[in-house]
Enzyme design. Structure first.
Site, PDB file in Angstrom:
ATOM      1  N   HIS A  64       0.835  -1.207   0.000  1.00 27.96           N
ATOM      2  CA  HIS A  64       0.000   0.000   0.000  1.00 27.96           C
ATOM      3  C   HIS A  64       0.869   1.256   0.000  1.00 27.96           C
ATOM      4  O   HIS A  64       1.264   1.753   1.051  1.00 27.96           O
ATOM      5  CB  HIS A  64      -0.899  -0.010   1.240  1.00 27.96           C
ATOM      6  CG  HIS A  64      -2.020   0.973   1.184  1.00 27.96           C
ATOM      7  ND1 HIS A  64      -3.299   0.652   1.540  1.00 27.96           N
ATOM      8  CD2 HIS A  64      -2.059   2.272   0.816  1.00 27.96           C
ATOM      9  CE1 HIS A  64      -4.089   1.709   1.395  1.00 27.96           C
ATOM     10  NE2 HIS A  64      -3.347   2.708   0.957  1.00 27.96           N
ATOM     11  N   LEU A  67       2.669   6.502  -5.107  1.00 24.84           N
ATOM     12  CA  LEU A  67       3.870   6.971  -5.799  1.00 24.84           C
ATOM     13  C   LEU A  67       3.641   8.268  -6.564  1.00 24.84           C
ATOM     14  O   LEU A  67       4.583   8.838  -7.118  1.00 24.84           O
ATOM     15  CB  LEU A  67       4.403   5.881  -6.732  1.00 24.84           C
ATOM     16  CG  LEU A  67       4.870   4.598  -6.035  1.00 24.84           C
ATOM     17  CD1 LEU A  67       5.404   3.597  -7.061  1.00 24.84           C
ATOM     18  CD2 LEU A  67       5.914   4.887  -4.964  1.00 24.84           C
ATOM     19  N   ARG A  68       2.388   8.721  -6.623  1.00 20.90           N
ATOM     20  CA  ARG A  68       2.008  10.058  -7.133  1.00 20.90           C
ATOM     21  C   ARG A  68       2.208  10.267  -8.627  1.00 20.90           C
ATOM     22  O   ARG A  68       1.770  11.293  -9.154  1.00 20.90           O
ATOM     23  CB  ARG A  68       2.756  11.156  -6.367  1.00 20.90           C
ATOM     24  CG  ARG A  68       2.577  11.130  -4.867  1.00 20.90           C
ATOM     25  CD  ARG A  68       1.124  11.202  -4.443  1.00 20.90           C
ATOM     26  NE  ARG A  68       0.966  11.421  -2.997  1.00 20.90           N
ATOM     27  CZ  ARG A  68      -0.157  11.208  -2.344  1.00 20.90           C
ATOM     28  NH1 ARG A  68      -1.223  10.749  -2.979  1.00 20.90           N
ATOM     29  NH2 ARG A  68      -0.228  11.434  -1.045  1.00 20.90           N
ATOM     30  N   ASN A  98      -4.822   6.426  -7.062  1.00 18.53           N
ATOM     31  CA  ASN A  98      -5.319   7.806  -7.024  1.00 18.53           C
ATOM     32  C   ASN A  98      -4.260   8.796  -7.511  1.00 18.53           C
ATOM     33  O   ASN A  98      -3.832   9.708  -6.813  1.00 18.53           O
ATOM     34  CB  ASN A  98      -5.843   8.178  -5.635  1.00 18.53           C
ATOM     35  CG  ASN A  98      -4.839   7.943  -4.524  1.00 18.53           C
ATOM     36  OD1 ASN A  98      -3.865   7.217  -4.697  1.00 18.53           O
ATOM     37  ND2 ASN A  98      -5.077   8.552  -3.383  1.00 18.53           N
ATOM     38  N   ASP A 156      -8.900   3.381  -3.370  1.00 19.05           N
ATOM     39  CA  ASP A 156      -8.295   3.875  -2.129  1.00 19.05           C
ATOM     40  C   ASP A 156      -8.433   5.391  -2.008  1.00 19.05           C
ATOM     41  O   ASP A 156      -8.190   6.130  -2.956  1.00 19.05           O
ATOM     42  CB  ASP A 156      -6.816   3.497  -2.062  1.00 19.05           C
ATOM     43  CG  ASP A 156      -6.224   3.828  -0.707  1.00 19.05           C
ATOM     44  OD1 ASP A 156      -6.760   3.353   0.295  1.00 19.05           O
ATOM     45  OD2 ASP A 156      -5.250   4.593  -0.665  1.00 19.05           O
ATOM     46  N   HIS A 183     -10.960   0.550   0.926  1.00 21.24           N
ATOM     47  CA  HIS A 183     -10.749   1.675   1.837  1.00 21.24           C
ATOM     48  C   HIS A 183     -12.054   1.811   2.615  1.00 21.24           C
ATOM     49  O   HIS A 183     -13.007   2.440   2.150  1.00 21.24           O
ATOM     50  CB  HIS A 183     -10.442   2.945   1.041  1.00 21.24           C
ATOM     51  CG  HIS A 183     -10.327   4.185   1.875  1.00 21.24           C
ATOM     52  ND1 HIS A 183      -9.124   4.811   2.112  1.00 21.24           N
ATOM     53  CD2 HIS A 183     -11.254   4.913   2.537  1.00 21.24           C
ATOM     54  CE1 HIS A 183      -9.324   5.877   2.866  1.00 21.24           C
ATOM     55  NE2 HIS A 183     -10.630   5.965   3.147  1.00 21.24           N
ATOM     56  N   HIS A 236      -5.540  -0.449   5.794  1.00 20.67           N
ATOM     57  CA  HIS A 236      -5.210   0.416   6.939  1.00 20.67           C
ATOM     58  C   HIS A 236      -6.222   0.383   8.095  1.00 20.67           C
ATOM     59  O   HIS A 236      -6.862   1.381   8.413  1.00 20.67           O
ATOM     60  CB  HIS A 236      -4.963   1.858   6.488  1.00 20.67           C
ATOM     61  CG  HIS A 236      -5.917   2.398   5.457  1.00 20.67           C
ATOM     62  ND1 HIS A 236      -7.284   2.374   5.585  1.00 20.67           N
ATOM     63  CD2 HIS A 236      -5.664   3.003   4.264  1.00 20.67           C
ATOM     64  CE1 HIS A 236      -7.839   2.939   4.532  1.00 20.67           C
ATOM     65  NE2 HIS A 236      -6.869   3.325   3.716  1.00 20.67           N
ATOM     66  N   ASP A 309       1.120   2.670   3.814  1.00 15.99           N
ATOM     67  CA  ASP A 309       0.257   3.748   3.316  1.00 15.99           C
ATOM     68  C   ASP A 309       1.106   5.009   3.093  1.00 15.99           C
ATOM     69  O   ASP A 309       0.711   6.122   3.434  1.00 15.99           O
ATOM     70  CB  ASP A 309      -0.906   4.031   4.261  1.00 15.99           C
ATOM     71  CG  ASP A 309      -2.019   4.839   3.590  1.00 15.99           C
ATOM     72  OD1 ASP A 309      -1.914   5.113   2.381  1.00 15.99           O
ATOM     73  OD2 ASP A 309      -2.990   5.209   4.283  1.00 15.99           O
TER      74      ASP A 309
END
Length: 430
Positions: A64, A67-68, A98, A156, A183, A236, A309
């Protein structure tokens, strides 16, 4: 090239090994694990790594991370994120969808895998969106995504609140061999919440996010797993109530797996005092009772995996008033030391810790790794459990700098990481 890793304690829970072994490697592949004195011609290998006092484990896997890339490269890139992973002892990471654009089609999945190949040997397992745009309405093309290389699906950051849609998610994910990662958060309860609902939130004048928001969502997803017979993975986990629901589900034989993160087994809502945005996470930090429940659940295996996370942000998102700051902290470079604290506290055995960071994530994602197998390209981590260091975000490989553990004295770190037979992080020669 022949490599000998000598004198370490090999901890490989998948094979039931926790013993001194010499690790023999040739051309990046594991040849054998042998007793001391049995290394033969490898005693004069081109490289001999002295691992006395260290642990040698299967490569760690983080199921989880954020990495943007694509779209928010100023926060993190696949290259910087995998460098952080290697420094933390991880040989593979699962990248959440996301991004911008959201990873909801083949093109984005293939882009992520292409960037990962350019970055180096640390594996990146793409997690695609469950629904188009992660809007919770229409399923993405699971067959196409799986063929492109996605290993799981998740929205997520958002819960698929429509139960009919989530039922279809579980059914289709199972057909195409994709792990469904939930999530679990009912937004009708949590919307606007900035921290855990309770006395501390009231004292700070901050809107609360009740534990029930997580627990109701977990219960719904568990019931859908029961209805469909399909597996679901809960991301999470942060509350005692969610732990109890998962515990009962497992006792009933349902296909439910779950993870938690180091901040949920080390910190309480009190870390927010002073309006510290570096402790603002979602789900939020909870109470001491919740922390105790999370620790007990890890010990029992109710929560079988530890994930970070890892959610890097820049100062643009974090150096703000608390109510305006983004949720999320970094974790790839601190998770191992924080997990080793559970071993020293006798919450986890060494084998259980390694399983939570390696074997369980591999099984949940159904990906290679988690075991030191002969003939395979080597994914392993050498850990010095006694090495002391201070958490200094300025020295992170990640672009992210926001962590509630900044300045903390840590004990234990990865001193060498080898992914797909190539060294990606090495402190042994320093």
């Amino acid at each position: 090239m022949r490599v000998l890793i000598r004198g370490g304690l090999v901890v490989d829970p998948g094979q039931g090994i926790e013993a001194r072994r010499q690790v023999l490697i040739e051309n990046g592949r594991l040849v054998d694990l042998v007793d001391p004195g049995q290394e033969g011609e490898y005693a004069s290998a081109e490289r001999v790594i002295e691992a006395a006092g260290c642990l040698v484990t299967p490569g760690l896997i983080d199921l989880h991370v954020h990495l943007r890339e694509p779209g928010q490269e100023y926060k993190e890139t696949i290259a910087s994120g995998t460098a952080a992973a290697a420094a933390g002892g991880f040989t593979a990471v699962a990248a959440m969808p996301n991004t911008n654009p959201v990873n909801d089609d083949r093109a984005v999945t293939e882009f992520i895998l292409g960037r990962a190949r350019e970055a180096g040997p640390t594996r990146v397992w793409p997690v695609a969106a469950m629904t188009k745009g992660s809007r919770g309405e229409e399923l993405t093309e699971y067959a196409d995504l799986a063929e492109a290389g996605a290993r799981a699906v998740s929205d997520d950051g958002r819960w698929v609140s429509n139960s009919k849609v989530m039922r279809r998610v579980l059914e289709y994910a199972q057909v195409f061999g994709l792990t469904a990662i939930s999530h679990a958060e009912d937004p009708s309860l949590s919307s606007g919440g900035l921290m855990n609902e309770g006395r501390t939130a009231t004292a700070l004048g901050l809107a609360g996010h009740p534990a029930a928001a997580e627990e109701i969502a977990v219960f719904r997803d568990v019931k859908l797993a029961e209805l469909t017979g399909a597996p679901v993975h809960i991301a999470h986990v942060s509350t005692a109530g969610a732990v109890e629901i998962i515990r009962r589900a497992k006792k009933s034989g349902l296909k439910v797996t779950a993870e938690t993160a180091p901040h949920y087994f080390h910190l309480t809502e009190e870390a927010i005092q002073g309006y510290r945005t570096e402790a603002k996470v979602n789900p939020p930090l909870r109470t001491a009772a919740d922390v105790a429940a999370i620790r007990a659940a890890l010990s029992e295996g109710v929560l079988e995996a530890i994930a970070t996370d890892h959610a890097p942000h820049s100062s643009i998102e974090k150096d703000l008033e608390f109510d305006q700051a983004s949720f999320g902290i970094v974790g790839l470079e601190t998770a191992l030391a924080l997990s080793l604290e559970l071993v020293r506290d006798k919450v986890l055995t060494l084998s259980r810790m390694v399983a939570a960071l390696s074997l369980a994530p591999a099984r949940i994602l159904n990906v290679p790794g988690g075991v030191l197998k002969k003939g395979r390209p080597v994914d392993l981590t050498i850990i010095d459990p006694g090495q002391s260091w201070v958490c200094d975000p300025a020295r992170f490989k990640s672009k992210g700098r926001y962590t509630p553990f900044a300045g903390r004295n840590m004990t234990g770190r990865a001193v060498l990481t080898m992914a797909q037979g190539r060294v990606t992080h090495d402190l042994t020669s320093l």
